[in-house]
Structure formats: structure tokens, C-alpha cells
Write an enzyme that holds these catalytic residues in place. Structure first.
Site, PDB file in Angstrom:
ATOM      1  N   CYS A   1       0.843  -1.195   0.000  1.00  0.00           N
ATOM      2  CA  CYS A   1       0.000   0.000   0.000  1.00  0.00           C
ATOM      3  C   CYS A   1       0.884   1.254   0.000  1.00  0.00           C
ATOM      4  CB  CYS A   1      -0.965  -0.032   1.185  1.00  0.00           C
ATOM      5  SG  CYS A   1      -2.405   1.001   0.911  1.00  0.00           S
TER       6      CYS A   1
ATOM      7  N   HIS B   1      -3.307  -4.979   0.531  1.00  0.00           N
ATOM      8  CA  HIS B   1      -2.560  -5.537   1.668  1.00  0.00           C
ATOM      9  C   HIS B   1      -2.565  -7.063   1.616  1.00  0.00           C
ATOM     10  CE1 HIS B   1      -2.098  -1.794   4.034  1.00  0.00           C
ATOM     11  NE2 HIS B   1      -3.197  -1.439   3.404  1.00  0.00           N
TER      12      HIS B   1
ATOM     13  N   GLU C   1      -0.829  -9.077   3.185  1.00  0.00           N
ATOM     14  CA  GLU C   1      -0.552  -9.688   4.499  1.00  0.00           C
ATOM     15  C   GLU C   1      -1.802 -10.212   5.193  1.00  0.00           C
ATOM     16  OE1 GLU C   1      -0.178  -6.476   3.701  1.00  0.00           O
ATOM     17  OE2 GLU C   1      -0.634  -5.107   5.355  1.00  0.00           O
TER      18      GLU C   1
END
Ligand code: GLN
Length: 535
Positions: free
Chosen positions: A382, A508, A510
Site C-alpha cells: 500500500c 494488503h 498480508e
């Protein structure tokens, strides 16, 4: 019929109640049960989206675009189910809803009170998760510790739930902490006894007590707690700190907790507990492996919880690649003052995670420059993708003063600009581009090779985007826009052509990494780091 497990905390916070709830979810899932988990947060913010990471740690984003407590990240990683907005309830949301209805006149002149109106709304939201997920078991964790004034309505709500759903369908777990005194390390049970008493004071009798401790717990301690807290000894679970949080499901299973709960709740499990794969994963985690040092460059690095999903995703990908990841936490503001060549010396890769606001930005840009010039693997998440673009504009395209309009309104080269859909928004809460969006991957790109598929869905949380006016100049100079929104309007992934691995995503990744299923982009990044380390 859904069964409920309610999880409260006592003595002190931050002893791993969230991880315990998540691990319990895995233990039940291993029996073929369908599990969902919900967190009740007693604070008055509507969600943690507007809170500083220093206050709250990471904001975890769900598929449906809710900004939630970081415990939902633990839940998803442990039970491997996508959770939804309803899985995180705050007092702020509850009051928001009730006051909106009051203004509309829905209460027909009645006085609105904490009991029953607030408690009913909390109960409705608990029931909603059961309904939406169709789960056999819903685990409900109450944030904070028993005795907090703000948690009272939540405790009252779960107390009532026991009666509403039937005693045999609800199970209460209280997680406490055993402090130790002096050199002998004697563990003290008194705070646990007091906290169970507080819990009884609000009408909740725990069915199980989980004792967290930094030291091994002797059997006498267990007996003592069982006696003074009036809980069966088999339901008093010693839980000393373990070497890795993914071990917790095995600890619970080996203590017989899964069987105990299933028996007490009368759960018909489709299969015998199967944690074979999970155990294999733990063996792999524990196997000695060569170290791999990766830098995370951010401005909240003193508080590792602010980047918890990033850290976990790096860990998952490293284990899968036979490496023991060591994180060098680099404060981006230090990079502004010091020499990047010294601060970043020797790392095999650099991650620049998400963030907001100007502070520390120039340091992150330096980290990107260091990675590009020295051919060090870089993963930008990001904001990390945005700074990678700004660096490229300034130092490769020689566009002086290039920036994001988030940091400089009057930049001559707004490489990153506010999305058109964001221009007229003034409310800060819940108004970003949030949640899952599709992204098409370019053939022949590193992104495509990492994912091994043509279209992916990833979770977003941002207001700014890559400015399409600069796409051609970037492409001509070697930047590949390897991930695009299907309408080709939003750059979702960019990567550098002539580089070992320099890739940034506007989303994102993750949030979708799992211990048993590392995220493809983290995997690709770690592979490149290993290659770099052996070069
Ligand atoms: N501040 C940037 C934006 O809003 C990046 C956000 C983030 O990193 N999550 O676009």
C-alpha cells in the site's frame, strides 16, 4: 443449533486471550466442526480504523471491508476462515445503532437503557454471526478484563445469552495470568481468585479457567485454582508461554480441552481430532533453519503489534522456504537522519508496510532507493507501493519534487493522487476504499509467476492511488504495471523490470497469509531474499 463459547479475561490484559480463542477455534475445526469467532470490543470508537496504531496496533481488514481489531487477524490465521464485519462489535457501533433508531422514533416514547436496549443489541449481534456463518460453534471473545466499567454491558449480555440459548449450549472460559514473586518464581493464584470472584459478581460462573504464565505451572497451582474458583480440575488449564504462538492449539488439544468442551456442549463431531498437518507445520517451525534477515521500515516500529500481519506473513513465507526470519525493525525517521547504507547494511530484503501521514515518508523513500539501486528485494504494501513510485519518479525519471498529494498538496508531479471517488468525502471513519477487489495480472510478470493465476482478489485500505497520467513515462523507464483493476483504471501492482524483486501492491496481501498457506507475494519476495542472500 449453534453452540457458544464465551471467552473473558482477568487480572491483566495482553496475555494472549485472542490467540487462545483463535487456537481453540482450530482445535474445534480439527474435529470437522464449522467454527466462527467474534470479538466484542468495549471501547466507544465505532471501529479501530481512526485510531492511532500506538493506541490499538494494526487495523485488520476483512474481505467485506470492515476495519477491525487485530485479534481478527489471529482468528483468520488460526481457523483459516474469512470473517465478516459482524465479527467485530464495538460499544460505539451498538450506541450508534441505538441512537439512530431513537432519533427515527423506533422506540415509541420509551426510555432507552443499558439493560435491556444495549444488551439486547449486543445479543442480536452475537446471534447474527451464528446466523450468517451457519457455524456449529461461535466463539465470542470479550475485550479487556473483567472489572472494566465499559465491559459491563457486554458481560451482562453474555450472561443473559446463557439463559437465552440454554445452559447446555454455552460455555464460559476465563483467561487469567499468574504473576510470580521473587527469585523462587512462586506463582500467585490470588489475582485469579479475585478475578473469578468479580466474574461471579456479575453473574457468570466460568466453566474453565486458563492460566497464563511465563513460568511452568506446578500441579498444585492447578488444584488450588480448581478448589478456590470452584472449577473442575480438568477444566483448569495451565498455559505457560510457548516458543511460538501457533503451538497453542496443540497445547490445548494435548490438555484434552477440545474433548472437554465437546463433551460439555454435547457437540457431535464429524471426525476425530486431526491436527496432523498442524503438527507437521510446528515441526517445520521448530526445525533449526538458516537465518534470513529482512528489514521492516515503518514509523510505528517500536510497537510490533502495529505490523502484526506483516510480521506473520513474513514468518509464514520464511518457514515455507526453510528459513528462520529475523526482522530488523527500522524506524523510517531514523533513515531520514542517518545513512541508509549503514542502517540497512546486510539485510536480504526490505518491506515497507502501509501507513498514513507525512512523518517518516522521506525515510521510506530512501529505503526504496536503497533497494532499487543495490538490487535488494523490496516488497511495498500500500503506502510502500506509493513510496516506491515516488522514488522512481524522483530518481529515475528525474521529476523533481514528485510526491503524493497526501504529503504535498502542491507537488509539481502528483505521482500518487487522491482517488476521484474520495474527493468529496469529509468523514474519516470507514470511508476509504476498503475490502476485497479483483485484480488482473499481466502475463510474464513476477506477480503473475508468484500467484500462478490470472486474476486475484485482495483486500484494500487506502484513499490515494497511482496517477494514470504518469503510467506511460513509468512504463517506458522499466516499471511494469503487473496488476490492474479489471477496468484498467487503478494500478494495483507495480514491479520493476530489471530488478531481482521490487514489487509494490496497492492492496494488503498480508491479511490473507496463513501459517499453512503463505501468501504468494510474500513467498515470491522471500524466494528473492534467499537468492539475494546467497549471491
Ligand atoms: N495513506 C495511503 C492512502 O491512503 C496509504 C494507505 C495504506 O498504506 N494503508 O492511500
Amino acid at each position: 443449533m449453534t453452540k457458544y463459547i464465551f471467552c473473558t479475561g482477568g487480572v491483566v490484559s495482553s496475555v494472549g486471550k485472542g490467540v487462545t480463542a483463535a487456537a481453540l477455534g482450530r482445535v474445534l475445526k480439527a474435529r470437522g466442526l464449522r467454527v466462527s469467532i467474534q470479538k466484542l470490543d468495549p471501547y466507544l470508537n465505532v471501529d479501530p480504523g481512526t485510531m492511532s496504531p500506538y493506541e490499538h496496533g494494526e487495523v485488520f481488514v476483512t474481505e467485506d471491508g470492515a476495519e477491525t481489531d487485530l485479534d481478527l487477524g489471529h482468528y483468520e490465521r488460526f481457523i483459516d476462515e474469512n470473517l465478516v464485519r459482524a465479527c467485530n462489535v464495538t460499544t460505539g457501533q451498538v450506541y450508534n445503532e441505538i441512537l439512530m433508531r431513537e432519533r427515527r422514533g423506533d422506540f415509541l416514547g420509551k426510555t432507552i437503557q443499558v439493560v435491556p436496549h444495549v444488551t439486547n443489541e449486543i445479543k442480536r449481534r452475537i446471534g447474527l454471526v451464528a446466523k450468517m456463518s451457519g457455524a456449529d460453534v461461535v466463539i465470542v471473545e470479550v475485550g479487556g478484563t473483567v472489572g472494566d466499567i465499559e465491559a459491563m454491558p457486554h458481560l451482562e449480555a453474555i450472561r443473559q445469552m446463557r439463559k437465552d440459548v440454554g445452559r447446555e449450549n454455552a460455555f464460559f472460559i476465563h483467561v487469567t495470568f499468574l504473576p510470580h514473586i521473587g527469585a523462587t518464581g512462586e506463582l500467585k493464584t490470588k489475582p485469579t481468585q479475585h478475578s473469578v470472584r468479580d466474574l461471579r459478581g456479575v453473574g457468570i460462573r466460568p466453566d474453565a479457567v486458563i492460566l497464563r504464565s511465563d513460568l511452568p505451572i506446578e500441579p498444585e497451582v492447578r488444584e488450588k485454582v480448581a478448589m478456590f474458583c470452584d472449577v473442575d480440575e480438568e477444566a483448569v488449564l495451565p498455559m505457560p508461554t510457548v516458543d511460538n504462538l501457533y503451538v497453542v492449539p496443540l497445547v490445548l488439544e494435548d490438555l484434552g480441552f477440545g474433548d472437554l468442551i465437546c463433551q460439555r456442549l454435547g457437540l457431535n463431531c464429524p471426525q476425530k481430532p486431526d491436527l496432523t498437518e498442524w503438527r507437521k507445520m510446528i515441526d517445520e517451525i521448530r526445525r533449526p533453519k538458516p537465518e534470513l534477515e529482512v528489514a521492516i521500515v515503518g514509523k510505528y516500529v517500536e510497537l510490533h503489534d502495529a505490523y502484526i500481519s506483516v510480521r506473520e506473513a513474513l514468518f509464514h513465507a520464511s518457514v515455507a522456504n526453510g528459513r528462520d526470519v529475523k526482522i530488523r525493525w527500522v524506524n523510517s525517521e531514523e533513515l531520514e537522519r542517518g545513512d541508509s547504507a549503514v542502517i540497512l547494511a546486510g539485510v536480504s530484503g526490505i518491506v515497507v508496510p502501509g501507513g498514513f501521514g507525512y512523518r517518516g515518508i522521506e525515510g521510506k523513500i530512501r529505503a526504496a532507493q536503497y533497494a532499487r539501486v543495490r538490487n535488494v528485494p523490496y516488497l511495498g504494501l500500500c503506502l510502500g507501493m506509493q513510496v516506491m513510485s515516488i522514488e522512481f519518479a524522483r530518481n529515475v525519471l528525474k521529476l523533481q519534487g514528485a510526491n503524493s498529494t497526501e504529503f504535498n498538496h502542491t507537488t509539481p508531479h502528483p505521482i500518487i493522487d487522491l482517488m476521484s471517488t474520495q474527493r468529496d468525502i469529509s468523514d474519516m471513519g470507514g470511508t476509504m476504499r476498503l475490502g476485497v477487489y479483483p485484480c488482473d495480472l499481466a502475463e510474464g510478470s513476477k506477480a503473475r509467476a508468484s500467484y500462478g493465476q490470472a486474476t486475484v482478489n485482495e483486500r484494500h485500505r487506502h484513499r490515494w492511488e497511482f496517477n494514470n497520467a504518469y503510467r506511460k513515462a513509468f512504463a517506458d523507464a522499466g516499471m511494469i504495471f503487473s496488476g490492474m483493476s479489471p477496468d484498467d483504471k487503478l494500478v494495483e501492482i507495480s514491479e520493476l523490470r530489471d530488478h531481482i524483486f521490487m514489487l509494490g501492491s496497492q492492496f494488503h496481501p498480508e491479511f490473507k497469509s496463513r501459517p499453512n498457506r503463505p501468501h504468494p507475494l510474500f513467498n515470491g519476495f522471500v524466494e528473492a531474499c534467499i537468492e539475494k542472500a546467497t549471491l
